[in-house]
Design an enzyme around this catalytic site. Structure first.
Site, PDB file in Angstrom:
ATOM      1  N   ASP A  15       5.785  -8.525  -9.540  1.00 25.19           N
ATOM      2  CA  ASP A  15       6.242  -9.861  -9.159  1.00 25.19           C
ATOM      3  C   ASP A  15       7.282 -10.350 -10.162  1.00 25.19           C
ATOM      4  O   ASP A  15       8.016  -9.549 -10.741  1.00 25.19           O
ATOM      5  CB  ASP A  15       5.027 -10.802  -9.074  1.00 25.19           C
ATOM      6  CG  ASP A  15       5.177 -11.874  -8.000  1.00 25.19           C
ATOM      7  OD1 ASP A  15       6.032 -12.761  -8.180  1.00 25.19           O
ATOM      8  OD2 ASP A  15       4.454 -11.821  -6.985  1.00 25.19           O
ATOM      9  N   HIS A  39       6.207 -17.852  -9.362  1.00 23.30           N
ATOM     10  CA  HIS A  39       5.558 -17.099  -8.285  1.00 23.30           C
ATOM     11  C   HIS A  39       4.527 -16.113  -8.821  1.00 23.30           C
ATOM     12  O   HIS A  39       3.369 -16.087  -8.378  1.00 23.30           O
ATOM     13  CB  HIS A  39       6.644 -16.381  -7.480  1.00 23.30           C
ATOM     14  CG  HIS A  39       6.190 -15.768  -6.204  1.00 23.30           C
ATOM     15  ND1 HIS A  39       5.746 -14.467  -6.137  1.00 23.30           N
ATOM     16  CD2 HIS A  39       6.128 -16.237  -4.944  1.00 23.30           C
ATOM     17  CE1 HIS A  39       5.430 -14.174  -4.878  1.00 23.30           C
ATOM     18  NE2 HIS A  39       5.660 -15.236  -4.135  1.00 23.30           N
ATOM     19  N   ASN A  63       6.883 -13.882   5.789  1.00 21.09           N
ATOM     20  CA  ASN A  63       6.886 -15.262   6.295  1.00 21.09           C
ATOM     21  C   ASN A  63       7.980 -15.519   7.328  1.00 21.09           C
ATOM     22  O   ASN A  63       8.495 -16.629   7.405  1.00 21.09           O
ATOM     23  CB  ASN A  63       7.092 -16.250   5.147  1.00 21.09           C
ATOM     24  CG  ASN A  63       5.931 -16.281   4.191  1.00 21.09           C
ATOM     25  OD1 ASN A  63       4.888 -15.714   4.471  1.00 21.09           O
ATOM     26  ND2 ASN A  63       6.111 -16.918   3.076  1.00 21.09           N
ATOM     27  N   SER A 110       2.570 -14.723   0.446  1.00 22.73           N
ATOM     28  CA  SER A 110       2.480 -14.389  -0.978  1.00 22.73           C
ATOM     29  C   SER A 110       1.157 -14.826  -1.564  1.00 22.73           C
ATOM     30  O   SER A 110       0.650 -14.221  -2.509  1.00 22.73           O
ATOM     31  CB  SER A 110       3.585 -15.115  -1.760  1.00 22.73           C
ATOM     32  OG  SER A 110       4.792 -14.434  -1.711  1.00 22.73           O
TER      33      SER A 110
END
Length: 321
Positions: free
Chosen positions: A49, A86, A177, A244
Site C-alpha cells: 500500500d 490509505h 470501486n 479498500s
C-alpha cells in the site's frame, strides 16, 4: 512497464483525534468472538500500500519491518512512512492492537510487514508492486493484502501473484470501486480480477452491497466497506469507505482462521485448504453471486451451525422419549 496502479479510490468521511471502540465492521464479521482462541499471533500479513504511520500508538507494536519500493523519500528503501493515509487505515483494520483505547483490528496480535508500493499520491508503477510481492515472498509472509488496482491486465503482475500462491501465501485484493449498482455488468480492476487472488467486494453495515463495489464472476466474498473506522496519519483515526476497506477485514479474518485451524489440524494448511476454511466461514446475503460471491465473511458461522445441530438433536431425543 510504465503503467500505473492506484489505491482503490476511497472517501475520507471524517477524521478524529480520539477513538475508543471496536469498529462496527470488526464486530460485524464476528472477530471478537474468536479472540478467546486466537488474536492472530504468529501470522504475518504483508500490506502492499502507501506505507504506514509506524509511530501510531495502535500499530507500532505490530509492525515487524518493511521496505519502500516507490519514488518517495528519494527511493530510500528503508523509509516506508505513509504520507497518504490509505495504508495506515488498512493496517489498523487488519491488526490495530487491543489496548482498550483507540481502535482494534480484526487480528490484533498479527504481525505487519509494511511494503510501500504506492507513493504519497496513492499511485504506483506495476514494477513497484511486482517487486513488493517478490519481497513479501522472500520474507515468508502468510498473507498479502492489496487494496490497490488498475485497469491493466499485466502478465508480469499475474505471474508474481502466481509465485506468491505457489509459495503458500494467501493473496487478498480489493475488488474495485467502479461498480454501477448493476450486477449484470462487469467492472474489472487488476489484480482483483485474477482467479488466484481472493477478491473482496464491499457491503455497508446494514449488509447490503455498496453501490460502488465491482461485480464480476471472480468475486469471492464481501466484507464491510462503508464508514469504516480505523487508524490514520499522525496518530489520528478516520472513517473511510471503499472496497479498500473491505479487503483488510478478510486479511485479518484469514490471520485468525490460520491460527484457529493450524491448532486444530496440528499442521500447516496449504493456501488452497485455508481458502476453503475461509469460504466455510461465509454466509450468503441473498444477492447475486457476481456481487457477493460466497457471501459475507462471518467467523462464527460454523460454531453457530454446530449449536443449531446440537439443539435439533436434543429436541429429537426429547420428542422420542
Amino acid at each position: 512497464m510504465a503503467n500505473f496502479a492506484h489505491v482503490i479510490p476511497f472517501e475520507v468521511i471524517i477524521q478524529m483525534t480520539e477513538a475508543n471502540e471496536v469498529p462496527p465492521g470488526v464486530e460485524l464479521i464476528q472477530a471478537p468472538a474468536i479472540w478467546k482462541e486466537t488474536k492472530g499471533k504468529g501470522v504475518t500479513v504483508a500490506i502492499l500500500d502507501t506505507g504506514c504511520d509506524s509511530t501510531h500508538p495502535d500499530l507500532q507494536e505490530q509492525i515487524i519491518g518493511g521496505q519502500n519500493f516507490t519514488d518517495d523519500d528519494g527511493s530510500n528503501p528503508d523509509i516506508f512512512l505513509d504520507y497518504n493515509g490509505h495504508g495506515t487505515h488498512v493496517a489498523g483494520t487488519i491488526a490495530a492492537q487491543k489496548d482498550d483505547k483507540g481502535v482494534v483490528g480484526v487480528a490484533p496480535e498479527a504481525s505487519l510487514l509494511i511494503v510501500k508500493v504506492l507513493n504519497k499520491k496513492g499511485s504506483g508503477q506495476y514494477e513497484w508492486i511486482i517487486n513488493g510481492i517478490d519481497y513479501a515472498i522472500e520474507q515468508k509472509v502468510d498473507i498479502i493484502s492489496m487494496s490497490l488496482g488498475g485497469p491493466t491486465d499485466l502478465p508480469e503482475l499475474h505471474e508474481a501473484i502466481k509465485r506468491a500462491v505457489s509459495n503458500n501465501i494467501l493473496v487478498v485484493c480489493a475488488a474495485g470501486n467502479e461498480g454501477d449498482g448493476n450486477d449484470l455488468t462487469d467492472e474489472y480492476a487488476f489484480p482483483g480480477r485474477y482467479n488466484e487472488v481472493i477478491s473482496v467486494g464491499a457491503i455497508n453495515l446494514e449488509r447490503s452491497p455498496s453501490d460502488f463495489t465491482n461485480s464480476h464472476d471472480e468475486i469471492d466474498l464481501v466484507a464491510p466497506g462503508e464508514k469504516i473506522l480505523s487508524t490514520y496519519l499522525n496518530g489520528k483515526f478516520a472513517t473511510l469507505s471503499g472496497t479498500s476497506m473491505a479487503a483488510p477485514h478478510v486479511s485479518g479474518a484469514l490471520a485468525l482462521i490460520k491460527g484457529l485451524v493450524n491448532n486444530s489440524f496440528g499442521r500447516e494448511l496449504s493456501e488452497r485448504e485455508l481458502y476453503a476454511q475461509l469460504i466455510k466461514r461465509t454466509v450468503p446475503l441473498g444477492f447475486p453471486q457476481r456481487i457477493e460471491g460466497n457471501g459475507l465473511v462471518y467467523l462464527t458461522v460454523l460454531e453457530q451451525l454446530t449449536g443449531v445441530f446440537e439443539r435439533e438433536i436434543k429436541a429429537l431425543v426429547l420428542s422420542s422419549q
